[in-house]
Design a protein around this motif. Sequence first.
Motif, PDB file in Angstrom:
ATOM      1  N   ASN A   2       0.950  -0.810  -0.051  1.00  0.00           N
ATOM      2  CA  ASN A   2      -0.131  -0.179   0.474  1.00  0.00           C
ATOM      3  C   ASN A   2       1.064   1.237  -0.365  1.00  0.00           C
ATOM      4  OD1 ASN A   2      -2.003   2.038   0.780  1.00  0.00           O
ATOM      5  ND2 ASN A   2      -3.143   1.047   2.323  1.00  0.00           N
ATOM      6  N   GLU A   3       1.264   2.282  -0.842  1.00  0.00           N
ATOM      7  CA  GLU A   3       1.548   3.349  -1.018  1.00  0.00           C
ATOM      8  C   GLU A   3       1.111   4.246   0.339  1.00  0.00           C
ATOM      9  OE1 GLU A   3       1.006   5.734  -5.139  1.00  0.00           O
ATOM     10  OE2 GLU A   3       1.464   3.745  -6.319  1.00  0.00           O
ATOM     11  N   GLU A   4       0.226   4.556   0.297  1.00  0.00           N
ATOM     12  CA  GLU A   4      -0.287   4.642   2.178  1.00  0.00           C
ATOM     13  C   GLU A   4       0.649   4.276   3.650  1.00  0.00           C
ATOM     14  OE1 GLU A   4      -1.862   7.838   1.841  1.00  0.00           O
ATOM     15  OE2 GLU A   4      -1.754   7.425  -0.565  1.00  0.00           O
ATOM     16  N   LYS A  33       1.381   4.182   8.999  1.00  0.00           N
ATOM     17  CA  LYS A  33       1.175   5.743   7.794  1.00  0.00           C
ATOM     18  C   LYS A  33       2.130   6.338   7.082  1.00  0.00           C
ATOM     19  CE  LYS A  33      -4.166   4.024   7.745  1.00  0.00           C
ATOM     20  NZ  LYS A  33      -5.583   4.673   8.225  1.00  0.00           N
ATOM     21  N   LYS A  34       1.856   6.730   5.847  1.00  0.00           N
ATOM     22  CA  LYS A  34       2.644   8.025   5.544  1.00  0.00           C
ATOM     23  C   LYS A  34       2.010   9.207   6.565  1.00  0.00           C
ATOM     24  CE  LYS A  34       4.726   6.674   1.391  1.00  0.00           C
ATOM     25  NZ  LYS A  34       5.164   6.215  -0.222  1.00  0.00           N
ATOM     26  N   THR A 199       6.166  11.213   8.552  1.00  0.00           N
ATOM     27  CA  THR A 199       5.838  10.747   9.336  1.00  0.00           C
ATOM     28  C   THR A 199       7.452   9.839  10.927  1.00  0.00           C
ATOM     29  OG1 THR A 199       5.576   8.615   7.151  1.00  0.00           O
ATOM     30  CG2 THR A 199       5.602   7.426   8.883  1.00  0.00           C
TER      31      THR A 199
END
Length: 226
Positions: A2-4, A33-34, A199
Amino acid sequence: MNEEIALSARAISKYFHEPETFQVLKDISFDVKKGEFLSMIGKSGSGKSTLLYLLSTMDTDYTGEITINGECLTGRTQNQLAAFRNAHIGFVFQFHYLLPEFTALDNVMLPALKLGKKSQEEIREDAYSNLKMLGLEAQAMKQSNKLSGGQQQRVAIARALINQPAVIMGDEPTGNLDSKNTDIVFEIFRQLAAERGQTIIAVTHDDEFAQKSDRILELGDGRLLN
């Protein structure tokens, strides 16, 4: 992947073998998460600092899998991990670890000079920009040992940001600071997460600090309690 997701830990377990075999982390899995500001809390001996050390890739003696920025880091060589850390992870410790005879600006520049992706002039501009963002532009040319404790910790944050890391990891980042400077450092972290999508994963004993972050992970006896 997941890119997030900035960081993913899957089924992390770790044993200490001295003086006898003891399991310090037990099947820990979570995602960060980012742009999330995460606090890790737990009593002394709960495993939170050990877990942060694993997530930072400085300890590779574990089972499970750690992924940062979409890259699985489990099983890589020490040289590969050192290069990854310098490029993708920023560190803020309880003690600032600045070089005392270097200026604030020089201290901030060091990780970027080591990475070698930009010219010295570009790095100098980035370092000054970071110091300015943290209200330290007037201190840029001062030797770091001439700065107050709160200023030194802000220089350490500016240094942690210099390579635009995927994750900043803090190990008791306000542990040596008074309440006023603790509030300043917390506010810096909050703004970095909210406004720059940075992050942040911080181990802390400070309940007030933790309660104000986006999310709390609590460890107890080597397990996630929440």
